[in-house]
Write a protein that holds these residues in place. Structure first.
Motif, PDB file in Angstrom:
ATOM      1  N   GLU A  38      53.143  62.959 -14.620  1.00 52.04           N
ATOM      2  CA  GLU A  38      52.808  64.377 -14.598  1.00 52.04           C
ATOM      3  C   GLU A  38      52.679  65.416 -13.676  1.00 52.04           C
ATOM      4  OE1 GLU A  38      51.007  66.632 -16.921  1.00 52.04           O
ATOM      5  OE2 GLU A  38      52.032  65.172 -18.114  1.00 52.04           O
ATOM      6  N   ASP A  39      52.385  64.493 -12.758  1.00 50.14           N
ATOM      7  CA  ASP A  39      52.752  65.053 -11.267  1.00 50.14           C
ATOM      8  C   ASP A  39      53.600  65.546 -10.868  1.00 50.14           C
ATOM      9  OD1 ASP A  39      52.671  63.014  -9.595  1.00 50.14           O
ATOM     10  OD2 ASP A  39      50.524  62.429  -9.212  1.00 50.14           O
ATOM     11  N   GLY A  40      54.702  65.085 -11.295  1.00 52.58           N
ATOM     12  CA  GLY A  40      56.059  65.873 -11.099  1.00 52.58           C
ATOM     13  C   GLY A  40      56.154  64.978 -10.035  1.00 52.58           C
ATOM     14  N   THR A  41      55.958  63.426  -9.364  1.00 52.26           N
ATOM     15  CA  THR A  41      56.373  63.158  -7.938  1.00 52.26           C
ATOM     16  C   THR A  41      57.045  61.637  -8.214  1.00 52.26           C
ATOM     17  OG1 THR A  41      54.435  61.465  -8.115  1.00 52.26           O
ATOM     18  CG2 THR A  41      54.143  63.294  -6.704  1.00 52.26           C
ATOM     19  N   VAL A  42      57.416  61.356  -9.823  1.00 50.53           N
ATOM     20  CA  VAL A  42      58.184  60.567  -9.789  1.00 50.53           C
ATOM     21  C   VAL A  42      59.360  60.483  -9.614  1.00 50.53           C
ATOM     22  CG1 VAL A  42      59.257  61.825 -12.115  1.00 50.53           C
ATOM     23  CG2 VAL A  42      58.256  59.184 -12.229  1.00 50.53           C
ATOM     24  N   THR A  43      59.828  59.356  -9.282  1.00 55.60           N
ATOM     25  CA  THR A  43      61.166  59.048  -8.503  1.00 55.60           C
ATOM     26  C   THR A  43      62.336  58.138 -10.089  1.00 55.60           C
ATOM     27  OG1 THR A  43      60.584  56.321  -7.950  1.00 55.60           O
ATOM     28  CG2 THR A  43      59.989  58.549  -6.614  1.00 55.60           C
ATOM     29  N   LEU A  44      63.828  58.426  -8.995  1.00 54.84           N
ATOM     30  CA  LEU A  44      64.240  57.753 -10.348  1.00 54.84           C
ATOM     31  C   LEU A  44      64.129  56.293 -10.280  1.00 54.84           C
ATOM     32  CD1 LEU A  44      67.102  58.479 -12.086  1.00 54.84           C
ATOM     33  CD2 LEU A  44      68.700  58.063  -9.486  1.00 54.84           C
ATOM     34  N   GLU A  45      63.812  55.523  -8.634  1.00 55.83           N
ATOM     35  CA  GLU A  45      63.611  54.394  -9.135  1.00 55.83           C
ATOM     36  C   GLU A  45      62.275  54.091 -10.639  1.00 55.83           C
ATOM     37  OE1 GLU A  45      63.447  49.643  -8.254  1.00 55.83           O
ATOM     38  OE2 GLU A  45      64.767  51.514  -7.721  1.00 55.83           O
ATOM     39  N   ASP A  46      61.334  54.997 -10.670  1.00 51.34           N
ATOM     40  CA  ASP A  46      60.130  54.831 -11.276  1.00 51.34           C
ATOM     41  C   ASP A  46      60.533  54.506 -12.762  1.00 51.34           C
ATOM     42  OD1 ASP A  46      57.854  54.459  -9.573  1.00 51.34           O
ATOM     43  OD2 ASP A  46      58.400  56.422  -9.104  1.00 51.34           O
ATOM     44  N   TYR A  47      62.119  55.411 -13.193  1.00 51.96           N
ATOM     45  CA  TYR A  47      62.871  55.760 -14.189  1.00 51.96           C
ATOM     46  C   TYR A  47      63.288  54.886 -14.735  1.00 51.96           C
ATOM     47  CZ  TYR A  47      65.161  57.530 -18.039  1.00 51.96           C
ATOM     48  OH  TYR A  47      65.801  57.237 -19.319  1.00 51.96           O
ATOM     49  N   ARG A  48      64.510  53.702 -13.447  1.00 56.40           N
ATOM     50  CA  ARG A  48      65.058  52.965 -13.286  1.00 56.40           C
ATOM     51  C   ARG A  48      64.008  51.215 -13.609  1.00 56.40           C
ATOM     52  NH1 ARG A  48      66.543  48.319 -11.249  1.00 56.40           N
ATOM     53  NH2 ARG A  48      65.124  48.269  -9.741  1.00 56.40           N
ATOM     54  N   LEU A  49      62.955  51.222 -13.037  1.00 55.72           N
ATOM     55  CA  LEU A  49      62.003  50.205 -13.179  1.00 55.72           C
ATOM     56  C   LEU A  49      61.324  50.776 -15.197  1.00 55.72           C
ATOM     57  CD1 LEU A  49      59.917  49.888 -10.304  1.00 55.72           C
ATOM     58  CD2 LEU A  49      62.163  47.940 -11.572  1.00 55.72           C
ATOM     59  N   LEU A  50      61.133  52.032 -15.865  1.00 57.54           N
ATOM     60  CA  LEU A  50      60.789  51.874 -16.769  1.00 57.54           C
ATOM     61  C   LEU A  50      61.730  51.372 -17.841  1.00 57.54           C
ATOM     62  CD1 LEU A  50      58.907  53.107 -18.921  1.00 57.54           C
ATOM     63  CD2 LEU A  50      60.063  55.237 -18.527  1.00 57.54           C
ATOM     64  N   LEU A  51      62.803  51.439 -17.634  1.00 58.67           N
ATOM     65  CA  LEU A  51      63.722  50.930 -18.417  1.00 58.67           C
ATOM     66  C   LEU A  51      64.052  49.608 -18.516  1.00 58.67           C
ATOM     67  CD1 LEU A  51      66.203  53.320 -17.791  1.00 58.67           C
ATOM     68  CD2 LEU A  51      65.358  53.752 -19.908  1.00 58.67           C
ATOM     69  N   PHE A  52      64.468  49.131 -16.938  1.00 59.10           N
ATOM     70  CA  PHE A  52      64.485  48.241 -16.700  1.00 59.10           C
ATOM     71  C   PHE A  52      63.133  47.300 -18.048  1.00 59.10           C
ATOM     72  CE2 PHE A  52      63.542  43.751 -14.620  1.00 59.10           C
ATOM     73  CZ  PHE A  52      64.484  43.501 -14.435  1.00 59.10           C
ATOM     74  N   ASN A  53      61.826  47.085 -17.525  1.00 59.55           N
ATOM     75  CA  ASN A  53      61.075  46.801 -17.960  1.00 59.55           C
ATOM     76  C   ASN A  53      60.719  47.065 -19.898  1.00 59.55           C
ATOM     77  OD1 ASN A  53      58.619  45.732 -16.025  1.00 59.55           O
ATOM     78  ND2 ASN A  53      59.507  46.887 -15.305  1.00 59.55           N
ATOM     79  N   LEU A  54      61.218  48.671 -20.194  1.00 54.93           N
ATOM     80  CA  LEU A  54      61.314  48.440 -21.842  1.00 54.93           C
ATOM     81  C   LEU A  54      62.517  47.906 -22.231  1.00 54.93           C
ATOM     82  CD1 LEU A  54      60.747  52.308 -21.657  1.00 54.93           C
ATOM     83  CD2 LEU A  54      59.191  50.454 -22.817  1.00 54.93           C
ATOM     84  N   ARG A  55      63.310  47.528 -21.638  1.00 52.62           N
ATOM     85  CA  ARG A  55      65.003  46.841 -22.216  1.00 52.62           C
ATOM     86  C   ARG A  55      64.057  45.254 -22.644  1.00 52.62           C
ATOM     87  NH1 ARG A  55      67.989  42.366 -22.256  1.00 52.62           N
ATOM     88  NH2 ARG A  55      69.913  42.603 -22.886  1.00 52.62           N
TER      89      ARG A  55
END
Length: 224
Positions: A36-53
């Motif tokens: 939301e505040d624009g500080t998210v990283t590519l590693e955050d997104y990678r971890l999101l996909l990793f955990n959702l999968r």
């Protein structure tokens, strides 16, 4: 007002309250706050996909288990569950493609394990799906499909805006806006069809409450 209309109206109001509570909890999830505040990283997104999968892999199996436990008197729910399981059993493959598209490997993704929240969520879903006529799972679908229909595309767009990702790197999230919107439409039709009685409504709301909490926990655990 007929009993059926009164029951469905009250049920939707109670589910709306559960949704408001979920929204409040999601606002406090660290990775979503960074998004939301624009500080998210590519590693955050990678971890999101990793955990959702790790959790999405279980989606079709627990829906199939639920379908097998609906009796003839609940034929419409059994049919709906069978269709839903068939539609979703390849969803995890979209996550895998997105994960590879951002530089991850299938080997590390497939070797992963569920986080604490995902373990709790999947365990609850399989347990509940094993009950006779698990009508309460309509509450779980209200939460899970609602997140896809109402939030997934917004998350995808924000990840793209902040990280400069291409469409083929956020396909899973974007796909679920339309797919889950169709599912929520089908869910609303079931909830207003007269199939759901007062006792069922209590179970649906309770299941929605539990799943809302466990889904948020799954996202919270990404930072642990």
């Amino acid at each position: 007002m007929t009993d059926t209309v009164a029951t469905s109206t009250d049920l939707f109001e109670r589910l709306a309250d559960v949704w408001v509570g979920l929204e409040e909890r999601l606002a406090e999830v660290p990775v979503l706050a960074r998004l939301e505040d624009g500080t998210v990283t590519l590693e955050d997104y990678r971890l999101l996909l990793f955990n959702l999968r790790q959790q999405v892999v279980d989606g079709s199996p627990w829906i199939s288990r639920a379908a097998s436990n609906f009796d003839v008197a609940h034929f419409e729910l059994r049919s709906a569950a069978i269709r839903h399981a068939e539609e979703e059993h390849r969803d995890y493959l979209m996550i895998e493609r997105d994960y590879v598209a951002i530089g991850g490997t299938l080997e590390e993704l497939r070797a992963g394990r569920k986080n604490v929240g995902s373990e709790a969520l999947s365990g609850y879903m399989f347990h509940y799906a094993g009950r006779p006529n698990p009508v309460g799972l309509l509450g779980a679908m209200f939460i899970i499909e609602g997140l896809g229909a109402r939030r997934a595309a917004g998350w995808a767009a924000r990840f793209q805006e902040v990280l400069g990702l291409a469409d083929n790197q956020v396909h899973f999230l974007r796909y679920h806006q339309d797919a889950d919107a169709q599912h929520t439409g089908g869910l609303e039709a079931i909830l207003t069809s007269g199939i759901v009685g007062d006792d069922d409504a209590d179970e649906i709301v309770r299941c929605a409450e539990v799943v809302a909490r466990l889904y948020a926990l799954q996202l919270e655990e990404i930072d642990r």
